[in-house]
Design a protein around this motif. Structure first.
Motif, PDB file in Angstrom:
ATOM      1  N   VAL A 186       0.858  -1.175   0.000  1.00  0.00           N
ATOM      2  CA  VAL A 186       0.000   0.000   0.000  1.00  0.00           C
ATOM      3  C   VAL A 186       0.892   1.221   0.000  1.00  0.00           C
ATOM      4  O   VAL A 186       1.799   1.346   0.829  1.00  0.00           O
ATOM      5  N   GLU A 187       0.635   2.117  -0.919  1.00  0.00           N
ATOM      6  CA  GLU A 187       1.445   3.317  -0.980  1.00  0.00           C
ATOM      7  C   GLU A 187       1.111   4.208   0.202  1.00  0.00           C
ATOM      8  O   GLU A 187      -0.044   4.532   0.457  1.00  0.00           O
ATOM      9  N   THR A 188       2.134   4.586   0.971  1.00  0.00           N
ATOM     10  CA  THR A 188       1.950   5.474   2.099  1.00  0.00           C
ATOM     11  C   THR A 188       2.844   6.682   1.895  1.00  0.00           C
ATOM     12  O   THR A 188       3.928   6.576   1.306  1.00  0.00           O
ATOM     13  N   GLU A 230       7.194   1.912 -11.071  1.00  0.00           N
ATOM     14  CA  GLU A 230       7.429   2.182 -12.483  1.00  0.00           C
ATOM     15  C   GLU A 230       6.868   1.036 -13.300  1.00  0.00           C
ATOM     16  O   GLU A 230       7.228  -0.120 -13.091  1.00  0.00           O
ATOM     17  N   PHE A 231       5.955   1.360 -14.196  1.00  0.00           N
ATOM     18  CA  PHE A 231       5.316   0.380 -15.068  1.00  0.00           C
ATOM     19  C   PHE A 231       5.972   0.430 -16.433  1.00  0.00           C
ATOM     20  O   PHE A 231       6.422   1.478 -16.855  1.00  0.00           O
ATOM     21  N   PHE A 277      -8.856 -23.028   3.074  1.00  0.00           N
ATOM     22  CA  PHE A 277      -8.553 -21.966   2.124  1.00  0.00           C
ATOM     23  C   PHE A 277      -7.506 -22.418   1.119  1.00  0.00           C
ATOM     24  O   PHE A 277      -6.754 -23.341   1.371  1.00  0.00           O
ATOM     25  N   ARG A 278      -7.464 -21.715  -0.003  1.00  0.00           N
ATOM     26  CA  ARG A 278      -6.466 -21.983  -1.035  1.00  0.00           C
ATOM     27  C   ARG A 278      -5.892 -20.644  -1.461  1.00  0.00           C
ATOM     28  O   ARG A 278      -6.629 -19.678  -1.663  1.00  0.00           O
ATOM     29  N   SER A 279      -4.578 -20.578  -1.591  1.00  0.00           N
ATOM     30  CA  SER A 279      -3.942 -19.356  -2.086  1.00  0.00           C
ATOM     31  C   SER A 279      -3.277 -19.656  -3.427  1.00  0.00           C
ATOM     32  O   SER A 279      -2.713 -20.728  -3.623  1.00  0.00           O
ATOM     33  N   VAL A 280      -3.405 -18.704  -4.316  1.00  0.00           N
ATOM     34  CA  VAL A 280      -2.800 -18.812  -5.639  1.00  0.00           C
ATOM     35  C   VAL A 280      -1.842 -17.639  -5.786  1.00  0.00           C
ATOM     36  O   VAL A 280      -2.245 -16.482  -5.660  1.00  0.00           O
ATOM     37  N   ARG A 281      -0.575 -17.954  -6.021  1.00  0.00           N
ATOM     38  CA  ARG A 281       0.436 -16.914  -6.245  1.00  0.00           C
ATOM     39  C   ARG A 281       0.758 -16.878  -7.728  1.00  0.00           C
ATOM     40  O   ARG A 281       1.017 -17.916  -8.336  1.00  0.00           O
ATOM     41  N   VAL A 282       0.747 -15.676  -8.259  1.00  0.00           N
ATOM     42  CA  VAL A 282       1.040 -15.489  -9.675  1.00  0.00           C
ATOM     43  C   VAL A 282       1.754 -14.153  -9.838  1.00  0.00           C
ATOM     44  O   VAL A 282       1.491 -13.207  -9.093  1.00  0.00           O
ATOM     45  N   THR A 283       2.670 -14.086 -10.778  1.00  0.00           N
ATOM     46  CA  THR A 283       3.344 -12.833 -11.085  1.00  0.00           C
ATOM     47  C   THR A 283       2.899 -12.387 -12.469  1.00  0.00           C
ATOM     48  O   THR A 283       2.982 -13.157 -13.429  1.00  0.00           O
ATOM     49  N   ILE A 284       2.387 -11.164 -12.534  1.00  0.00           N
ATOM     50  CA  ILE A 284       1.935 -10.616 -13.818  1.00  0.00           C
ATOM     51  C   ILE A 284       2.877  -9.503 -14.248  1.00  0.00           C
ATOM     52  O   ILE A 284       3.674  -9.008 -13.447  1.00  0.00           O
ATOM     53  N   THR A 285       2.758  -9.104 -15.500  1.00  0.00           N
ATOM     54  CA  THR A 285       3.414  -7.894 -15.961  1.00  0.00           C
ATOM     55  C   THR A 285       2.387  -6.786 -15.826  1.00  0.00           C
ATOM     56  O   THR A 285       1.415  -6.723 -16.571  1.00  0.00           O
ATOM     57  N   ALA A 286       2.568  -5.957 -14.808  1.00  0.00           N
ATOM     58  CA  ALA A 286       1.632  -4.867 -14.550  1.00  0.00           C
ATOM     59  C   ALA A 286       1.955  -3.698 -15.463  1.00  0.00           C
ATOM     60  O   ALA A 286       3.112  -3.307 -15.605  1.00  0.00           O
ATOM     61  N   THR A 287       0.915  -3.155 -16.075  1.00  0.00           N
ATOM     62  CA  THR A 287       1.104  -2.045 -17.012  1.00  0.00           C
ATOM     63  C   THR A 287       0.650  -0.707 -16.449  1.00  0.00           C
ATOM     64  O   THR A 287       0.930   0.329 -17.031  1.00  0.00           O
ATOM     65  N   GLY A 288      -0.083  -0.731 -15.323  1.00  0.00           N
ATOM     66  CA  GLY A 288      -0.521   0.522 -14.716  1.00  0.00           C
ATOM     67  C   GLY A 288      -1.524   0.300 -13.606  1.00  0.00           C
ATOM     68  O   GLY A 288      -2.031  -0.802 -13.407  1.00  0.00           O
ATOM     69  N   HIS A 289      -1.808   1.373 -12.882  1.00  0.00           N
ATOM     70  CA  HIS A 289      -2.746   1.295 -11.760  1.00  0.00           C
ATOM     71  C   HIS A 289      -4.147   0.904 -12.221  1.00  0.00           C
ATOM     72  O   HIS A 289      -4.838   0.159 -11.528  1.00  0.00           O
ATOM     73  N   ASP A 290      -4.573   1.392 -13.382  1.00  0.00           N
ATOM     74  CA  ASP A 290      -5.908   1.053 -13.879  1.00  0.00           C
ATOM     75  C   ASP A 290      -6.051  -0.449 -14.095  1.00  0.00           C
ATOM     76  O   ASP A 290      -7.087  -1.033 -13.769  1.00  0.00           O
TER      77      ASP A 290
END
Length: 103
Positions: free
Chosen positions: A11-13, A24-25, A71-84
Motif C-alpha cells: 500500500v502506498e503510504t 514504475e510500469f 482456504f487456497r492461495s494462488v500466487r502469480v506474477t503478472i506484468t503490470a502495465t498501470g494502476h488502472d
C-alpha cells in the motif's frame, strides 16, 4: 513485546517528504489471491488474471491449501502495465464472491 502494528508494504503510504512512492510500469508484480478451497478455484482465478494480464507464465503459478484445507492461495506474477489494470483486476477478482483477499 513490540506494540508496533504491521503494515502492508504494497500500500502506498506518504513518505517523510509527503510524496508517495512510485511504481514504475511495466513491472513484474507478484499477487497472492486467497479464497475458499474448491477444486476449480485456481482455474477461476487464472482465467480472470489472464483477462487483465495476458501471457502469464503458468509454470510460475503456485497454489497451496491452508494448513486445515479450508482456504487456497494462488500466487502469480503478472506484468503490470498501470494502476488502472491492477484496479480492474482486483475488482474482477472481488466480483467473483469467491476471493477473500488479494495481497
Amino acid at each position: 513485546m513490540n506494540d508496533k502494528s504491521l503494515r502492508d508494504l504494497r500500500v502506498e503510504t506518504p513518505t517523510s517528504g509527503g510524496e508517495r512512492p512510485r511504481v514504475e510500469f511495466p513491472c513484474d508484480y507478484p499477487i497472492k489471491i486467497v479464497g475458499d478451497a474448491a477444486p476449480d478455484f485456481e482455474q477461476v482465478v487464472i482465467e480472470i488474471v489472464e483477462q487483465h494480464a495476458p501471457g502469464v507464465d503458468r509454470a510460475t503459478i503456485n497454489a497451496v491449501d491452508s494448513r486445515n484445507g479450508r482456504f487456497r492461495s494462488v500466487r502469480v506474477t503478472i506484468t503490470a502495465t498501470g494502476h488502472d489494470q491492477l484496479e480492474a483486476l482486483f475488482a474482477s477478482l472481488k466480483a467473483t464472491g469467491r476471493v477473500h483477499m488479494v495481497v
